[in-house]
Design an enzyme around this catalytic site. Structure first.
Site, short mmCIF file in Angstrom:
data_model
loop_
_atom_site.label_atom_id
_atom_site.label_comp_id
_atom_site.label_asym_id
_atom_site.label_seq_id
_atom_site.Cartn_x
_atom_site.Cartn_y
_atom_site.Cartn_z
N GLU A 151 101.04 31.10 -109.78
CA GLU A 151 99.69 31.18 -110.38
C GLU A 151 98.57 31.05 -109.36
O GLU A 151 97.69 30.19 -109.49
CB GLU A 151 99.57 30.11 -111.47
CG GLU A 151 100.62 30.27 -112.56
CD GLU A 151 100.61 29.18 -113.62
OE1 GLU A 151 101.54 29.15 -114.45
OE2 GLU A 151 99.68 28.35 -113.61
N GLU A 256 109.16 33.10 -118.08
CA GLU A 256 108.82 31.96 -118.95
C GLU A 256 108.51 32.47 -120.35
O GLU A 256 107.52 32.11 -120.97
CB GLU A 256 107.60 31.21 -118.36
CG GLU A 256 107.80 30.72 -116.93
CD GLU A 256 106.61 29.97 -116.36
OE1 GLU A 256 106.60 29.76 -115.15
OE2 GLU A 256 105.71 29.59 -117.15
O1 G3I Z 1 106.58 12.75 -117.68
C1 G3I Z 1 105.36 12.31 -118.24
C2 G3I Z 1 105.66 11.09 -119.13
O2 G3I Z 1 106.09 10.01 -118.30
C3 G3I Z 1 104.39 10.70 -119.85
O3 G3I Z 1 104.69 9.64 -120.75
C4 G3I Z 1 103.92 11.93 -120.67
C5 G3I Z 1 102.66 11.59 -121.44
O4 G3I Z 1 101.56 12.27 -121.03
O5 G3I Z 1 103.64 13.02 -119.78
C6 G3I Z 1 104.83 13.43 -119.13
O6 G3I Z 1 104.50 14.44 -118.26
C7 G3I Z 1 104.28 15.71 -118.95
C8 G3I Z 1 105.30 16.72 -118.39
O7 G3I Z 1 105.03 18.03 -118.95
C9 G3I Z 1 106.72 16.34 -118.75
O8 G3I Z 1 106.91 16.36 -120.11
C10 G3I Z 1 102.88 16.16 -118.58
O9 G3I Z 1 101.94 15.28 -119.23
C11 G3I Z 1 102.66 17.59 -119.13
O10 G3I Z 1 101.41 18.10 -118.67
C12 G3I Z 1 103.76 18.51 -118.57
O11 G3I Z 1 103.56 19.76 -119.17
C13 G3I Z 1 104.22 20.82 -118.48
C14 G3I Z 1 103.15 21.81 -117.99
O12 G3I Z 1 103.82 22.94 -117.37
C15 G3I Z 1 102.23 21.18 -116.98
O13 G3I Z 1 101.37 22.10 -116.49
C16 G3I Z 1 105.13 21.53 -119.50
O14 G3I Z 1 106.20 20.66 -119.86
C17 G3I Z 1 105.72 22.82 -118.90
O15 G3I Z 1 106.37 23.57 -119.91
C18 G3I Z 1 104.58 23.67 -118.32
O16 G3I Z 1 105.15 24.80 -117.69
C19 G3I Z 1 104.25 25.72 -117.06
C20 G3I Z 1 104.97 26.33 -115.88
O17 G3I Z 1 105.40 25.33 -115.00
C21 G3I Z 1 104.10 27.34 -115.18
N1 G3I Z 1 103.58 28.34 -116.11
C22 G3I Z 1 102.96 27.85 -117.32
C23 G3I Z 1 103.88 26.86 -118.03
C24 G3I Z 1 103.22 26.35 -119.29
O18 G3I Z 1 102.07 25.60 -118.98
#
Ligand code: G3I
Length: 365
Positions: A151, A256
């Site tokens: 990205e 994805e």
């Molecule tokens: O691990 C922490 C946990 O300890 C905490 O309690 C919880 C509460 O906020 O957050 C957890 O972290 C989260 C992480 O996912 C794991 O679940 C983050 O807040 C959350 O922002 C993160 O979201 C991920 C996101 O990327 C971040 O940008 C999504 O799971 C994931 O599916 C998403 O994937 C991205 C690709 O990497 C790139 N392309 C877009 C795609 C969708 O956004």
């Protein structure tokens, strides 16, 4: 009584396993066409989601870590690396003859906390070189491929203004691939992004790829993320992008894939934010179940996509879904938290949906 309930639960497990065994397998159906993958989350990697793991082994021959190989998790400190989950993922994949697409080395998001306010260009360069070299060399030959840069483009095809562009300049992407090729000579190297099927952003992605190739640096493929919406999938743009990206002599992947069935705040030009606010019934209409009409719309959209993928199977290396089942999807929390979305092929009970069978049917044609 106790004996009866024991018999019933054994019978239930047996029937579940029996019906699962009878479910066709995506990995077998497309084995001569392209890899079929899924994103794997922490619970699945730690083996805490046994039903999910069973489905992953049965249905997929490629996995992408949803979060555990991103910089904020794999390098929490300047000199501190945490490979625990990534090592577990690689071991799971090896044991089950599944290829790993590692995700990702350089990305403006989910950066380690120590990077957030880093001012010195030398420090950013040091981080950049250390992170790519240390992480990519550790998994060379153990993972099949890396999303080296993720990205880096704006919707108009220009470079996204982030810490790497700001501190390292326009050539940082070429440098990232040069470092990755040196650290991971046995690993395929990809550029990954969303909306690069869209004409303007596609032009930017093609220019980026040509710049890497012109520098004599290796790039093996491009990943079109594929976060689309059921019923409005940009089929013509996707077909054009497959043609134009494969003309660069690299693999094209859909990395994805998920098709949201929910309205988006930007779907409807409305100033009334409460309409799009969290908890608005209008924005979360299927809290109990997905109506059959929407199941059919989703199935049709997936069938159209996979029919196109089969038409270009010679140019497509992999199709990865961004999650195993609807319950795992990031689209339950984005762009509005706390919604019930149904963007994937398996429901919250790991049961195949009509969309699953419409995809399988395209393999047979
Ligand atoms: O691990 C922490 C946990 O300890 C905490 O309690 C919880 C509460 O906020 O957050 C957890 O972290 C989260 C992480 O996912 C794991 O679940 C983050 O807040 C959350 O922002 C993160 O979201 C991920 C996101 O990327 C971040 O940008 C999504 O799971 C994931 O599916 C998403 O994937 C991205 C690709 O990497 C790139 N392309 C877009 C795609 C969708 O956004």
């Amino acid at each position: 009584m106790k004996k009866l309930s024991l018999i019933l639960s054994v019978a239930a497990i047996f029937l579940a396993a029996k019906s699962e065994a009878q479910t066709p397998s995506l990995r077998d159906a497309f084995k001569n066409d392209f890899l079929i993958g899924t994103a794997m989350n922490t619970w699945q990697i730690e083996g805490k989601d046994t039903a999910g793991d069973r489905l992953i082994k049965q249905q997929f021959n490629a996995v992408t870590p949803e979060n555990c190989m991103k910089a904020e998790i794999i390098q929490p400190g300047w000199d501190k690396y945490n490979f625990e989950l990534a090592d577990k993922l690689v071991a799971f994949a090896k044991k089950n003859n599944i290829k790993v697409n590692a995700h990702n080395l350089i990305w403006h998001s989910q950066l380690p906390a120590f990077m957030h306010h880093m001012q010195s260009a030398d420090s950013v360069r040091q981080y950049f070189e250390n992170h790519i070299t240390k992480v990519a060399s550790r998994y060379d030959g153990k993972v099949y491929s890396w999303d080296v840069v993720n990205e880096a483009l704006n919707e108009d095809g220009t470079l996204r203004k982030d810490i790497f562009l700001d501190k390292l300049g326009d050539d940082y992407i070429v440098e990232a691939f040069r470092l990755a090729q040196k650290a991971a000579p046995h690993t395929k190297l990809y550029y990954n992004d969303y909306n690069i099927e869209q004409p303007k952003k596609r032009v930017g992605a093609i220019a980026l790829i040509k710049k890497i190739q012109a520098a004599g640096v290796r790039i093996d493929g491009v990943g079109i993320q594929g976060h689309w919406k059921a019923g409005v999938v940009p089929m013509a743009d996707i077909e054009e992008s497959i043609k134009e990206f494969s003309a660069l002599g690299i693999d094209v992947m859909f990395t994805e894939l998920d098709l949201s069935v929910l309205p988006n705040p930007w779907d409807k030009v409305t100033a009334d934010v409460s309409e799009t606010a969290q908890g608005s019934a209008k924005m979360n209409p299927y809290t109990k179940a997905l109506p059959d009409s929407m199941q059919q719309l989703l199935a049709k959209s997936y069938a159209d996509l996979f029919t196109l993928f089969m038409k270009y199977k010679k140019n497509i290396g992999r199709v990865t879904f961004w999650g195993v089942n609807d319950g795992q999807s990031w689209l339950n929390g984005f762009p509005i938290r706390g919604r019930t979305n149904y963007p994937l092929l398996f429901d919250r009970n790991f049961k195949p949906k009509p969309a699953f069978y419409s995809v399988i049917a395209t393999a047979k044609k």
